[in-house]
Write an enzyme that holds these catalytic residues in place. Structure first.
Site, PDB file in Angstrom:
ATOM      1  N   ASP A   1      45.749 -15.125 -11.042  1.00  0.00           N
ATOM      2  CA  ASP A   1      44.780 -15.743 -11.959  1.00  0.00           C
ATOM      3  C   ASP A   1      45.345 -16.915 -12.751  1.00  0.00           C
ATOM      4  O   ASP A   1      44.743 -17.368 -13.716  1.00  0.00           O
ATOM      5  CB  ASP A   1      44.203 -14.683 -12.911  1.00  0.00           C
ATOM      6  CG  ASP A   1      45.267 -14.059 -13.798  1.00  0.00           C
ATOM      7  OD1 ASP A   1      46.455 -14.173 -13.454  1.00  0.00           O
ATOM      8  OD2 ASP A   1      44.913 -13.464 -14.825  1.00  0.00           O
ATOM      9  N   GLU A   2      46.523 -17.411 -12.357  1.00  0.00           N
ATOM     10  CA  GLU A   2      47.121 -18.532 -13.086  1.00  0.00           C
ATOM     11  C   GLU A   2      47.634 -19.595 -12.114  1.00  0.00           C
ATOM     12  O   GLU A   2      48.092 -19.257 -11.030  1.00  0.00           O
ATOM     13  CB  GLU A   2      48.321 -18.040 -13.922  1.00  0.00           C
ATOM     14  CG  GLU A   2      47.964 -17.021 -14.976  1.00  0.00           C
ATOM     15  CD  GLU A   2      49.203 -16.495 -15.706  1.00  0.00           C
ATOM     16  OE1 GLU A   2      50.230 -17.198 -15.749  1.00  0.00           O
ATOM     17  OE2 GLU A   2      49.129 -15.378 -16.226  1.00  0.00           O
TER      18      GLU A   2
ATOM     19  N   ASP B   1      44.703 -20.599 -16.885  1.00  0.00           N
ATOM     20  CA  ASP B   1      44.743 -19.138 -16.839  1.00  0.00           C
ATOM     21  C   ASP B   1      43.315 -18.602 -16.904  1.00  0.00           C
ATOM     22  O   ASP B   1      42.600 -18.841 -17.881  1.00  0.00           O
ATOM     23  CB  ASP B   1      45.565 -18.641 -18.048  1.00  0.00           C
ATOM     24  CG  ASP B   1      45.782 -17.140 -18.024  1.00  0.00           C
ATOM     25  OD1 ASP B   1      45.248 -16.469 -17.120  1.00  0.00           O
ATOM     26  OD2 ASP B   1      46.480 -16.634 -18.937  1.00  0.00           O
TER      27      ASP B   1
HETATM   28 MG    MG Z   1      44.544 -14.401 -16.982  1.00  0.00          MG
END
Ligand code: MG
Length: 391
Positions: A104-105, A8
């Site tokens: 974003d992961e 993450d």
């Molecule tokens: Mg994040």
């Protein structure tokens, strides 16, 4: 036993802005949809802003009250996509099973990479964390576990720039004391249902009567009950397998040929509704709507029109009806098909809509549509819909 990582990126949008303009690292800063709008929303903030208690999403107005010196930056979504791809390419050097979960992961299945790199899952996670930091300048939090839901939970335990392992041997010790809303898919509504049952921690859920949970919460209840017990066999998809359809269409051949315009248009609405709801299932939006009219003499005409990216029934139906009205010759029709093409991810658009105020007018309608989608899933397609479709 599998080895799954969940990586993450920390404060992703804000971190990218700090790479582009390093002086932002030393002041409290946040990325907002439109910094000039006081009712605009904070999309991300750096560590210094976090210290003022600024959270996402909150309004620019309320964030400025907490921190009058807060530096606001307008988000640049195309930059975020660029950095996301750069980081994904690093992950792909370690395994082909890299499944993005938002911008974003990512989930990574590194089970078969450990021999190759001659290391433990924890060591591999550390290698990846260091490489992303050194080569891109972004930090990640990594969860290391034996399935996806616990890897995801792990990445929330320590951040930024940290690794947490939840091994099979003592996963209960680690996760049981944690609050129930840390579990994947426990949102606001499940949280209040669980709270009413007296379930406050993951351990409370894991040791609760499974049948009662399923009775109260259906399929979703079974899923989170299993997660709390470390049961999650869902595989991490290959990066190359995450392919989305190029077009979505729905057609209908009438039982008798018809020429009544009102009836034909009511079918166009019905078909547009199905197309729109399938688009939403894939989390996609379309830029082009097409109609294909097959006359009883088997003459077929195809027409298409550009639209502003949408997956709403209203917009697709309007475009299709306009095309029909412009091109229909009054003869009997045998079949009709509505298609949409030039598809793109709904997530990109959802983020862009924060940035672009012209898009905001659709947000209310999108909320209504989301509710209708949820209710249809629970009670069936014909129980609730817009009046113009049901007609
Ligand atoms: Mg994040």
């Amino acid at each position: 036993m599998r080895s799954i990582l969940h990586c993450d990126l920390n404060s992703f949008f804000a971190s990218v802005e700090c790479i582009k303009n390093p002086s932002l690292k030393y002041v409290p800063m946040a990325v907002a949809g439109d910094p000039k709008l006081r009712h605009g929303i904070i999309l991300a903030k750096n560590e210094l802003a976090k210290k003022y208690g600024i959270y996402t999403p909150e309004t620019v107005y309320s964030a400025l009250r907490k921190c009058p010196n807060l530096v606001l930056v307008k988000g640049n979504y195309s930059d975020y996509i660029k950095y996301s791809k750069i980081v994904n390419n690093i992950y792909l050097q370690y395994t082909d099973r890299v499944e993005p979960f938002g911008i974003d992961e990512c989930f990574l299945d590194v089970t078969h990479s450990l021999k190759l790199f001659n290391c433990t899952p924890l060591q591999l996670a550390n290698k990846i964390r260091k490489e992303v930091k050194k080569n891109v300048g972004l930090t990640i939090s990594v969860g290391v576990s034996f399935n996806k839901s616990l890897a995801k939970l792990g990445s929330d335990l320590k951040k930024p720039d940290a690794i947490s392992e939840i091994p099979y041997e003592n996963f209960r010790e680690i996760i049981y004391p944690l609050p129930i809303n840390m579990l994947l898919y426990v949102g606001k509504s499940s949280y209040s249902k669980l709270y009413n049952l007296g379930i406050k921690t993951i351990g409370d859920l894991a040791t609760y009567n499974q049948i009662k949970i399923i009775k109260k919460m259906g399929k979703a209840g079974k899923l989170i009950y299993n997660y709390a017990n470390g049961i999650d066999y869902e595989e991490v998809k290959k990066y190359t397998d995450i392919s989305l359809p190029k077009s979505v269409s729905k057609g209908l051949t009438f039982s008798i040929d018809i020429s009544d315009k009102d009836i034909i248009i009511s079918y166009i609405k019905r078909l547009s509704d199905i197309v729109a709801s399938n688009l939403r299932k894939y989390s996609l939006k379309c830029d082009t709507v097409s109609i294909s009219i097959k006359y009883s003499n088997f003459l077929i005409i195809n027409r298409q029109i550009k639209v502003n990216s949408t997956n709403l029934f209203q917009n697709i139906s309007k475009a299709a009806t306009d095309l029909f009205n412009l091109n229909y010759n009054g003869e009997k029709i045998r079949a009709i098909t509505i298609s949409v093409t030039d598809l793109k991810s709904n997530f990109d658009e959802m983020q862009l809509s924060f940035f672009d105020n012209e898009e905001n007018r659709n947000i209310k309608l999108e909320k209504v549509v989301k509710k209708i989608d949820d209710l249809q899933l629970l009670y069936g397609k014909n129980k609730i819909n817009f009046g113009s479709v049901l007609k």
